[in-house]
Every structure is written in C-alpha cells, then in structure tokens.
Design a protein around this motif. Sequence first.
Motif, PDB file in Angstrom:
ATOM      1  N   TRP A  55      36.632 -26.948 -19.545  1.00  0.00           N
ATOM      2  CA  TRP A  55      36.915 -25.702 -19.688  1.00  0.00           C
ATOM      3  C   TRP A  55      36.785 -24.978 -21.159  1.00  0.00           C
ATOM      4  O   TRP A  55      37.092 -23.932 -21.421  1.00  0.00           O
ATOM      5  CB  TRP A  55      38.731 -25.396 -19.248  1.00  0.00           C
ATOM      6  N   PRO A  57      35.323 -23.659 -24.462  1.00  0.00           N
ATOM      7  CA  PRO A  57      34.293 -22.959 -24.985  1.00  0.00           C
ATOM      8  C   PRO A  57      33.142 -23.708 -25.430  1.00  0.00           C
ATOM      9  O   PRO A  57      31.960 -23.074 -25.345  1.00  0.00           O
ATOM     10  CB  PRO A  57      34.927 -22.024 -26.105  1.00  0.00           C
ATOM     11  N   ARG A  62      30.251 -26.007 -19.558  1.00  0.00           N
ATOM     12  CA  ARG A  62      30.455 -24.549 -19.672  1.00  0.00           C
ATOM     13  C   ARG A  62      29.030 -23.774 -19.808  1.00  0.00           C
ATOM     14  O   ARG A  62      28.767 -22.607 -19.337  1.00  0.00           O
ATOM     15  CB  ARG A  62      31.565 -24.159 -20.368  1.00  0.00           C
ATOM     16  N   LYS A  63      28.624 -24.283 -20.982  1.00  0.00           N
ATOM     17  CA  LYS A  63      27.484 -23.504 -21.777  1.00  0.00           C
ATOM     18  C   LYS A  63      26.218 -23.285 -20.671  1.00  0.00           C
ATOM     19  O   LYS A  63      25.539 -22.479 -20.520  1.00  0.00           O
ATOM     20  CB  LYS A  63      27.019 -24.107 -23.087  1.00  0.00           C
ATOM     21  N   LYS A  65      26.254 -23.918 -17.455  1.00  0.00           N
ATOM     22  CA  LYS A  65      26.591 -22.960 -16.186  1.00  0.00           C
ATOM     23  C   LYS A  65      26.324 -21.576 -16.493  1.00  0.00           C
ATOM     24  O   LYS A  65      25.676 -20.879 -15.721  1.00  0.00           O
ATOM     25  CB  LYS A  65      28.053 -23.221 -15.770  1.00  0.00           C
ATOM     26  N   GLU A  66      26.351 -21.069 -17.814  1.00  0.00           N
ATOM     27  CA  GLU A  66      26.383 -19.622 -18.158  1.00  0.00           C
ATOM     28  C   GLU A  66      24.847 -19.524 -18.411  1.00  0.00           C
ATOM     29  O   GLU A  66      24.208 -18.267 -18.205  1.00  0.00           O
ATOM     30  CB  GLU A  66      27.426 -19.388 -19.422  1.00  0.00           C
ATOM     31  N   ASN A  67      24.192 -20.298 -18.994  1.00  0.00           N
ATOM     32  CA  ASN A  67      22.828 -20.287 -19.582  1.00  0.00           C
ATOM     33  C   ASN A  67      21.878 -20.841 -18.854  1.00  0.00           C
ATOM     34  O   ASN A  67      20.467 -20.730 -19.218  1.00  0.00           O
ATOM     35  CB  ASN A  67      22.789 -20.438 -21.042  1.00  0.00           C
ATOM     36  N   GLY A  77      18.179 -22.476 -13.147  1.00  0.00           N
ATOM     37  CA  GLY A  77      19.560 -22.235 -12.872  1.00  0.00           C
ATOM     38  C   GLY A  77      20.657 -23.167 -13.095  1.00  0.00           C
ATOM     39  O   GLY A  77      21.600 -23.154 -13.515  1.00  0.00           O
ATOM     40  N   ASN A  78      20.225 -24.252 -12.506  1.00  0.00           N
ATOM     41  CA  ASN A  78      21.075 -25.497 -12.553  1.00  0.00           C
ATOM     42  C   ASN A  78      20.279 -26.722 -12.286  1.00  0.00           C
ATOM     43  O   ASN A  78      19.124 -26.623 -11.891  1.00  0.00           O
ATOM     44  CB  ASN A  78      22.456 -25.528 -11.450  1.00  0.00           C
TER      45      ASN A  78
END
Length: 114
Positions: A55, A57, A62-63, A65-67, A77-78
């Motif tokens: 969780w 930043p 997290r990075k 999953k967003e990019n 994408g993943n």
Amino acid sequence: QQRLLPPEWYQYIEEMKQDKHWLYQQSKKVENQCQDFDWFDKHVFMKLVGRHHPWHPKSIVRKLKENGVSCGAHKAGNCKLCPQGNGAAWCNGDCRWEYGKGGGGGECVLKDSA
C-alpha cells in the motif's frame, strides 16, 4: 503528506474535535506512542521483508499496477500478459515464472509478490 479534503468534509473534522470518543482515542494514541503507516513501513515491514508494504506509495507493486510491467524485452499491462503464449522465456524484467506442481505449466507473476 497532507491530503486536501472536499469542502463538505470540514464540518465533520470540526465535529470530531468535540467528540469525546475521538478525543479519548487520540489521548490513547499519544499515551501508547502509536506510530503512523510510514513509520511502520520503514521500521517494521521493510526490515522484516526487505521491501515497502504494497500500500506504500513507493511500493513496486503499486507502481507496476499503475504503469504496467517490463517483461524483459517488452512491456505489458501485468505479468500474466507477458508470455503471449511463449511461456517462461517471455517472463523476465519485473516478473518471474512460477512453475506449476510437478514442474508442468506455470504462470508469470510479479517478482515482488510473495
């Protein structure tokens, strides 16, 4: 890091400052020397597992999953999308190949996942 709240929330902040239960919790937080999430991430989670909490930043999870992810020579994408039918050979970069039971099959997963 201060987050801006929508204007309609400010009335609740003012009400909270008068709420005896909230005030009691705040006094317990000080009394017990409770720490915030950043402190926990730096001094506990990072020392135990060697990476940021998912969780956080700055977390690679997290990075990515967003990019999206780097699969080595290409991006996706993943991690599940990296192999494109080519199996473990196309699962590199931010991802790793996790073989199925008995060594057959498998899937491309994020290196940071446990």
